[in-house]
Write an enzyme that holds these catalytic residues in place. Structure first.
Site, PDB file in Angstrom:
ATOM      1  N   CYS A 161      -4.074   0.787  -2.633  1.00  0.00           N
ATOM      2  CA  CYS A 161      -3.957  -0.462  -1.875  1.00  0.00           C
ATOM      3  C   CYS A 161      -2.877  -1.360  -2.475  1.00  0.00           C
ATOM      4  O   CYS A 161      -2.533  -1.258  -3.658  1.00  0.00           O
ATOM      5  CB  CYS A 161      -5.274  -1.221  -1.900  1.00  0.00           C
ATOM      6  SG  CYS A 161      -6.610  -0.426  -0.992  1.00  0.00           S
ATOM      7  N   GLU A 213       0.342   5.226   0.735  1.00  0.00           N
ATOM      8  CA  GLU A 213      -0.589   6.253   1.213  1.00  0.00           C
ATOM      9  C   GLU A 213      -0.154   7.642   0.758  1.00  0.00           C
ATOM     10  O   GLU A 213       0.929   7.830   0.189  1.00  0.00           O
ATOM     11  CB  GLU A 213      -0.703   6.170   2.738  1.00  0.00           C
ATOM     12  CG  GLU A 213      -1.267   4.814   3.168  1.00  0.00           C
ATOM     13  CD  GLU A 213      -1.588   4.715   4.648  1.00  0.00           C
ATOM     14  OE1 GLU A 213      -1.099   5.539   5.435  1.00  0.00           O
ATOM     15  OE2 GLU A 213      -2.334   3.790   5.006  1.00  0.00           O
ATOM     16  N   CYS A 265     -10.682  -2.904  -4.568  1.00  0.00           N
ATOM     17  CA  CYS A 265      -9.708  -3.864  -5.102  1.00  0.00           C
ATOM     18  C   CYS A 265     -10.385  -5.101  -5.685  1.00  0.00           C
ATOM     19  O   CYS A 265      -9.896  -5.676  -6.652  1.00  0.00           O
ATOM     20  CB  CYS A 265      -8.698  -4.254  -4.029  1.00  0.00           C
ATOM     21  SG  CYS A 265      -7.541  -2.918  -3.685  1.00  0.00           S
ATOM     22  N   ASN A 314       0.836  -1.203   0.000  1.00  0.00           N
ATOM     23  CA  ASN A 314       0.000   0.000   0.000  1.00  0.00           C
ATOM     24  C   ASN A 314       0.868   1.249   0.000  1.00  0.00           C
ATOM     25  O   ASN A 314       1.959   1.268   0.590  1.00  0.00           O
ATOM     26  CB  ASN A 314      -1.029   0.003   1.142  1.00  0.00           C
ATOM     27  CG  ASN A 314      -0.446  -0.237   2.516  1.00  0.00           C
ATOM     28  OD1 ASN A 314       0.596  -0.866   2.669  1.00  0.00           O
ATOM     29  ND2 ASN A 314      -1.126   0.267   3.532  1.00  0.00           N
ATOM     30  N   CYS A 355     -10.397  -4.971  -0.172  1.00  0.00           N
ATOM     31  CA  CYS A 355     -11.481  -3.993  -0.055  1.00  0.00           C
ATOM     32  C   CYS A 355     -12.341  -4.043  -1.325  1.00  0.00           C
ATOM     33  O   CYS A 355     -11.956  -4.645  -2.335  1.00  0.00           O
ATOM     34  CB  CYS A 355     -10.925  -2.591   0.168  1.00  0.00           C
ATOM     35  SG  CYS A 355     -10.220  -1.836  -1.319  1.00  0.00           S
ATOM     36  N   GLU A 377      -2.965  -4.496  -3.273  1.00  0.00           N
ATOM     37  CA  GLU A 377      -3.418  -5.366  -4.365  1.00  0.00           C
ATOM     38  C   GLU A 377      -3.331  -4.649  -5.703  1.00  0.00           C
ATOM     39  O   GLU A 377      -2.903  -5.209  -6.718  1.00  0.00           O
ATOM     40  CB  GLU A 377      -4.882  -5.787  -4.152  1.00  0.00           C
ATOM     41  CG  GLU A 377      -5.151  -6.554  -2.883  1.00  0.00           C
ATOM     42  CD  GLU A 377      -5.519  -5.658  -1.703  1.00  0.00           C
ATOM     43  OE1 GLU A 377      -4.837  -4.621  -1.486  1.00  0.00           O
ATOM     44  OE2 GLU A 377      -6.480  -5.999  -0.999  1.00  0.00           O
TER      45      GLU A 377
END
Ligand code: THU
Length: 140
Positions: free
Chosen positions: A63, A54, A97, A52, A94, A65
């Site tokens: 994310c 940010e 994703c 991830n 999530c 993935e």
């Protein structure tokens, strides 16, 4: 933090889990402090890791993935057969994703590598199509 996957997995999945755990150590998560690693496996056996990433503008966060999928696509590999996600706690991936992964293979296998439980236990495996029934796809 462990970096070796459970011994009982098939060799390719073992490598996938190891890459995902390794990628987690590269997570850039200064705001949530929630590190996530991921790795995708292609039909030919290549593995692409992601973590991830940010951003101070929180909504721009990417994310793990999706980072992994983008690495595979950028390398010219679209034939994704499995994705592993390493983190503490569930559920993942999530919703965003799930849809992002669905684009490349609705029936890919998702390995959920929850590091908050027994690290030597095999990751939970689930089909993406079960996590995202009736995902959105445009026929080409
Ligand atoms: N995160 C992922 O990388 N993958 C998921 O499936 C769920 C959430 C990241 C995004 C953010 O950096 C952090 O976890 C907390 O939400």
């Amino acid at each position: 933090m462990p970096d070796s996957p459970p011994a009982s997995l098939p060799p390719q999945w073992k490598d996938l889990v190891a890459a995902s755990r390794d990628a987690r150590s590269q997570a850039y998560a200064p705001y949530s402090e929630f590190a996530v690693g991921a790795a995708v496996l292609t039909k030919a056996g290549s593995i692409f890791p992601g973590c991830n990433v940010e951003n101070a503008s929180y909504g721009l966060t990417i994310c793990a993935e999706r980072t992994a999928v983008c690495a595979a696509i950028a390398a010219g590999r679209q034939d994704i057969v499995a994705v592993c996600i390493s983190l503490t706690g569930t559920p993942v991936p999530c919703g965003t994703c799930r849809q992002f992964l669905y684009e490349f293979n609705p029936s890919m296998t998702v390995l959920i590598d929850d590091l908050s439980t027994d690290n030597d236990a095999a990751p939970e495996t689930v089909l993406l199509s079960d996590l995202l029934p009736r995902g959105f796809r445009l026929e080409r």
